[in-house]
Design an enzyme around this catalytic site. Sequence first.
Site, PDB file in Angstrom:
ATOM      1  N   GLY A  28     -31.444 -77.361  43.835  1.00  0.00           N
ATOM      2  CA  GLY A  28     -32.473 -78.280  44.368  1.00  0.00           C
ATOM      3  C   GLY A  28     -32.205 -78.575  45.837  1.00  0.00           C
ATOM      4  O   GLY A  28     -31.068 -78.826  46.221  1.00  0.00           O
ATOM      5  N   ARG A  89     -32.992 -71.100  42.288  1.00  0.00           N
ATOM      6  CA  ARG A  89     -32.011 -71.136  41.188  1.00  0.00           C
ATOM      7  C   ARG A  89     -32.021 -69.734  40.596  1.00  0.00           C
ATOM      8  O   ARG A  89     -32.949 -69.377  39.883  1.00  0.00           O
ATOM      9  CB  ARG A  89     -32.407 -72.197  40.160  1.00  0.00           C
ATOM     10  N   GLY A 119     -25.397 -78.070  44.726  1.00  0.00           N
ATOM     11  CA  GLY A 119     -24.838 -78.969  43.719  1.00  0.00           C
ATOM     12  C   GLY A 119     -23.895 -78.245  42.771  1.00  0.00           C
ATOM     13  O   GLY A 119     -23.368 -77.176  43.098  1.00  0.00           O
ATOM     14  N   ASP A 120     -23.726 -78.808  41.571  1.00  0.00           N
ATOM     15  CA  ASP A 120     -22.682 -78.247  40.701  1.00  0.00           C
ATOM     16  C   ASP A 120     -22.983 -76.824  40.227  1.00  0.00           C
ATOM     17  O   ASP A 120     -22.076 -76.000  40.104  1.00  0.00           O
ATOM     18  CB  ASP A 120     -22.343 -79.191  39.535  1.00  0.00           C
ATOM     19  N   THR A 143     -26.772 -82.266  47.290  1.00  0.00           N
ATOM     20  CA  THR A 143     -27.585 -82.647  46.124  1.00  0.00           C
ATOM     21  C   THR A 143     -27.904 -84.130  46.191  1.00  0.00           C
ATOM     22  O   THR A 143     -27.040 -84.928  46.574  1.00  0.00           O
ATOM     23  CB  THR A 143     -26.868 -82.342  44.790  1.00  0.00           C
ATOM     24  N   ASP A 145     -28.231 -85.888  43.656  1.00  0.00           N
ATOM     25  CA  ASP A 145     -27.727 -86.524  42.429  1.00  0.00           C
ATOM     26  C   ASP A 145     -26.374 -87.228  42.599  1.00  0.00           C
ATOM     27  O   ASP A 145     -26.003 -88.038  41.759  1.00  0.00           O
ATOM     28  CB  ASP A 145     -27.576 -85.477  41.306  1.00  0.00           C
ATOM     29  N   ASP A 147     -23.528 -86.033  41.996  1.00  0.00           N
ATOM     30  CA  ASP A 147     -22.777 -85.813  40.756  1.00  0.00           C
ATOM     31  C   ASP A 147     -21.596 -84.863  40.918  1.00  0.00           C
ATOM     32  O   ASP A 147     -21.113 -84.303  39.929  1.00  0.00           O
ATOM     33  CB  ASP A 147     -23.729 -85.302  39.649  1.00  0.00           C
ATOM     34  N   ARG A 180     -46.451-107.784  35.774  1.00  0.00           N
ATOM     35  CA  ARG A 180     -46.249-106.634  34.891  1.00  0.00           C
ATOM     36  C   ARG A 180     -44.777-106.246  34.744  1.00  0.00           C
ATOM     37  O   ARG A 180     -43.957-106.552  35.604  1.00  0.00           O
ATOM     38  CB  ARG A 180     -46.985-105.413  35.464  1.00  0.00           C
ATOM     39  N   MET A 187     -34.795 -89.473  39.540  1.00  0.00           N
ATOM     40  CA  MET A 187     -34.030 -88.246  39.286  1.00  0.00           C
ATOM     41  C   MET A 187     -32.543 -88.555  39.150  1.00  0.00           C
ATOM     42  O   MET A 187     -32.128 -89.708  39.192  1.00  0.00           O
ATOM     43  CB  MET A 187     -34.277 -87.251  40.417  1.00  0.00           C
ATOM     44  N   ARG A 189     -30.653 -86.037  37.180  1.00  0.00           N
ATOM     45  CA  ARG A 189     -30.257 -85.145  36.088  1.00  0.00           C
ATOM     46  C   ARG A 189     -29.419 -85.918  35.071  1.00  0.00           C
ATOM     47  O   ARG A 189     -29.946 -86.845  34.468  1.00  0.00           O
ATOM     48  CB  ARG A 189     -29.483 -83.947  36.640  1.00  0.00           C
ATOM     49  N   GLN A 273     -38.810 -87.839  45.710  1.00  0.00           N
ATOM     50  CA  GLN A 273     -37.435 -88.306  45.971  1.00  0.00           C
ATOM     51  C   GLN A 273     -36.594 -87.268  46.709  1.00  0.00           C
ATOM     52  O   GLN A 273     -35.552 -87.579  47.252  1.00  0.00           O
ATOM     53  CB  GLN A 273     -36.717 -88.599  44.650  1.00  0.00           C
ATOM     54  N   ARG A 274     -37.031 -86.019  46.691  1.00  0.00           N
ATOM     55  CA  ARG A 274     -36.203 -84.977  47.313  1.00  0.00           C
ATOM     56  C   ARG A 274     -36.592 -84.698  48.759  1.00  0.00           C
ATOM     57  O   ARG A 274     -35.866 -84.003  49.473  1.00  0.00           O
ATOM     58  CB  ARG A 274     -36.319 -83.685  46.504  1.00  0.00           C
TER      59      ARG A 274
HETATM   60  O1  F6P Z   1     -30.410 -81.555  41.110  1.00  0.00           O
HETATM   61  C1  F6P Z   1     -31.422 -82.109  41.879  1.00  0.00           C
HETATM   62  C2  F6P Z   1     -32.612 -82.430  41.043  1.00  0.00           C
HETATM   63  O2  F6P Z   1     -33.591 -83.024  41.880  1.00  0.00           O
HETATM   64  C3  F6P Z   1     -32.345 -83.302  39.818  1.00  0.00           C
HETATM   65  O3  F6P Z   1     -32.234 -84.671  40.133  1.00  0.00           O
HETATM   66  C4  F6P Z   1     -33.524 -82.968  38.953  1.00  0.00           C
HETATM   67  O4  F6P Z   1     -33.212 -83.154  37.607  1.00  0.00           O
HETATM   68  C5  F6P Z   1     -33.767 -81.525  39.241  1.00  0.00           C
HETATM   69  O5  F6P Z   1     -33.175 -81.246  40.507  1.00  0.00           O
HETATM   70  C6  F6P Z   1     -35.215 -81.113  39.272  1.00  0.00           C
HETATM   71  O6  F6P Z   1     -35.277 -79.755  39.438  1.00  0.00           O
HETATM   72  P1  F6P Z   1     -36.614 -78.957  39.766  1.00  0.00           P
HETATM   73  O7  F6P Z   1     -36.934 -79.170  41.227  1.00  0.00           O
HETATM   74  O8  F6P Z   1     -36.266 -77.545  39.489  1.00  0.00           O
HETATM   75  O9  F6P Z   1     -37.673 -79.511  38.899  1.00  0.00           O
END
Ligand code: F6P
Length: 341
Positions: A28, A89, A119-120, A143, A145, A147, A180, A187, A189, A273-274
């Site tokens: 990602g 990926r 990332g990992d 990443t 995340d 993580d 509400r 995100m 993961r 978020q990315r």
């Molecule tokens: O690892 C980064 C991440 O944004 C995670 O937080 C999320 O689960 C995943 O990638 C989403 O992947 P994609 O962009 O392939 O949907």
Amino acid sequence: MTDNNKENILNIQNMAEIKSVGILTSGGDAPGMNAAIRAVTRSAIYAGLKVFGIRRGYQGLIEDCISEFETQSVSNIISRGGTILKTARSMEFKTPEGRAKAYANMQKHGIDSLVVIGGDGSITGATIFSKEYNIPIVGLPGTIDNDLAGTDSTIGYDTAMNTIMDCVDKIRDTATSHARLFFIEVMGRDAGFLALNSAIATGCEDVIIPEEKTQYEQLKMLIDNGFRKSKSSALVIVTESKDPNGGAMGLAQKMKEEFPDYDVRCSILGHLQRGGSPTAADRILASRTGYAAVEALLQGQRNVLIGIRNDEIINIPFAKAIKKDKPIDPDLLKVLRVLSI
Ligand code: F6P
């Protein structure tokens, strides 16, 4: 500038006799990856190495999407989100045949070392590749995340958290106007860092993270008491993942059934978020670790991820970084819950 001066500034001698480095981003994308590409490129050129940009991650290495980089190849990218190298990926890289093609392309271009930003999953791929072909590889933690174990932060994490904070602040406006209850999915993961820290930063009522068993009864009480007391909204951040309650959607549904009088909504923040321009913290982290990656390669280090701990750059063996045992600080959960009474 003389070569001696250069060595003093970069704090290196080319002990490993590396002549070239390939850079790729994988998995990602994360804000700050471009700043990292810039830092590695410029540090390596400064040290007299040839630099090759590899597009589309490991898949691009297999498909020979490789070109030589100059200092200008990375001009004006420090402020841009995403990755100019693109990312992927790659399933093919998981096969020995795919990795053989990747290695053949490295040889074709005379690339004798790699910096992998990801990332990992990306670092796991690097570990296998490096062992199989005896290649010096250094990783940068890219990443959102956060993580990867051993480093306090990863490149992109701070920006993503700030993006979540902006979104949740906006949701609070509308939630308060309508009194509400919102479940907001973020995100991460299998890691709850983004959720927990953004919940603290936005004064959320609670958080659901994979590292903690969901206390459903406690959550019900907390929300009910809050509304009874005078709260005019309640926000709960939920990490995407295999939550047995069905994630943010499932929890929202359950709460609707539990409290038919409450107006419950669910919001999934998703890929926004990315994106976006990296924060100062991410740009600085990417620049420092990118520079340190070149230093590490020249010092003959390999199979290490460059991280940061207590504001000091450190080298973490790949095996430790991907161990998936980065703990959540339980005090942060306390802080969140005490402050949201
Ligand atoms: O690892 C980064 C991440 O944004 C995670 O937080 C999320 O689960 C995943 O990638 C989403 O992947 P994609 O962009 O392939 O949907």
